[in-house]
Write an enzyme that holds these catalytic residues in place. Structure first.
Site, mmCIF file in Angstrom:
data_model
loop_
_atom_site.group_PDB
_atom_site.id
_atom_site.type_symbol
_atom_site.label_atom_id
_atom_site.label_comp_id
_atom_site.label_asym_id
_atom_site.label_seq_id
_atom_site.Cartn_x
_atom_site.Cartn_y
_atom_site.Cartn_z
ATOM 1 N N VAL A 5 0.816 -1.212 0.000
ATOM 2 C CA VAL A 5 0.000 0.000 0.000
ATOM 3 C C VAL A 5 0.852 1.265 0.000
ATOM 4 O O VAL A 5 0.383 2.337 -0.386
ATOM 5 C CB VAL A 5 -0.989 0.030 1.192
ATOM 6 C CG1 VAL A 5 -1.995 -1.096 1.075
ATOM 7 C CG2 VAL A 5 -0.260 0.016 2.528
ATOM 8 N N SER A 41 -7.338 5.155 15.346
ATOM 9 C CA SER A 41 -7.059 4.480 16.605
ATOM 10 C C SER A 41 -7.297 5.464 17.735
ATOM 11 O O SER A 41 -7.191 6.682 17.550
ATOM 12 C CB SER A 41 -5.598 4.010 16.649
ATOM 13 O OG SER A 41 -5.220 3.610 17.951
ATOM 14 N N TYR A 76 3.075 6.136 15.236
ATOM 15 C CA TYR A 76 1.747 5.530 15.064
ATOM 16 C C TYR A 76 0.635 6.527 15.363
ATOM 17 O O TYR A 76 -0.314 6.678 14.581
ATOM 18 C CB TYR A 76 1.634 4.314 15.991
ATOM 19 C CG TYR A 76 0.354 3.525 15.848
ATOM 20 C CD1 TYR A 76 0.192 2.627 14.801
ATOM 21 C CD2 TYR A 76 -0.685 3.676 16.769
ATOM 22 C CE1 TYR A 76 -0.988 1.890 14.677
ATOM 23 C CE2 TYR A 76 -1.856 2.948 16.651
ATOM 24 C CZ TYR A 76 -2.008 2.057 15.603
ATOM 25 O OH TYR A 76 -3.162 1.342 15.473
#
Length: 246
Positions: free
Chosen positions: A63, A141, A154
């Site tokens: 991706v 998230s 992240y």
């Protein structure tokens, strides 16, 4: 069946939440494309679902590489002639405290978790615009909303996914395309299961529902946002976290 004959691409569909989503969608009549870099797991999952009589295809894709994504999209169109649903589920972690985080680990997480979402959406959305219909669901998230120690890279990507989701909802709403995000909390994936029992117990204790999420909990949220039941919802971030942050 809530998604009979719809065509869905699920990135990161060979493991964890992505695999659970593939199963949920297949059971609702969807033709599912499992798009994943992990060819071994992807082929195993494809065989498993084919044996059950489902219409499923595994396609290997990176991706983070736009050319790879475009090739995957063309393969999907060649087989199914349309793409109704895109689940940008693929993601990785390379955790470390800021002072110890390497540039390589920072960039790798951005490439997969952020650039990957951009690449897949940019490659798919023109065909949704042409049809005047589409459902795009991005995986954020709780770390992207509230931050988390040791996850500078992240958390940054997952916060950015929220920004892209809201931007695309504004850009594509008039084209008949819904764009939403799901923000999972602590979920029982292989990555989480490898943590020490003491850490897992602590994680459960700070969740209002006193348990970790199951991959199917997140998959069911994807299903709702992909169905007609959410036709008047766009630009929304659905928290599926057991009440960890309220």
């Amino acid at each position: 069946m809530r998604l009979k004959d719809k065509v869905a691409i699920i990135t990161g569909g060979a493991n964890g939440i992505g695999k659970a989503a593939a199963e949920v969608f297949l059971n609702e009549g969807t033709k599912v494309v499992i798009a994943d870099y992990d060819a071994e797991s992807g082929k195993q999952v494809e065989s498993q679902f084919l044996e059950q009589g489902f219409d499923v295809t595994f396609l290997q894709v990176n991706v983070a590489d736009l050319a790879s994504v475009k090739t995957m999209v063309q393969q999907v169109l060649s087989k199914y002639s349309k793409i109704d649903i895109l689940i940008n589920n693929a993601g990785i972690t390379r955790d470390a405290m800021l002072v110890k985080m390497t540039e390589e680990d920072f960039n790798r997480v951005l490439d997969v978790n952020l650039k990957g979402v951009f690449n897949c959406t940019q490659a798919v959305v023109p065909y949704m615009i042409e049809k005047g219909y589409g459902k795009i669901i991005n995986t954020s998230s709780v770390s992207g909303v509230y931050g988390n120690v040791g996850q500078t890279n992240y958390a940054a990507t997952k916060a950015a996914v929220v920004g892209m989701t809201k931007t695309w909802a504004k850009e594509f709403g008039r084209k008949g395309i819904n764009v939403n995000a799901v923000a999972p909390g602590f979920t029982r994936t292989n990555m989480v299961e490898k943590m020490p029992e003491k850490v897992l117990n602590h994680m459960e204790s700070i969740v209002s529902l006193q348990r970790l999420g199951e991959p199917k909990d997140i998959a069911n949220a994807y299903l709702f946002l992909a169905s007609d039941e959410s036709s008047y919802i766009t630009g929304h971030v659905l928290h599926v976290d057991g009440g960890i942050m309220m």
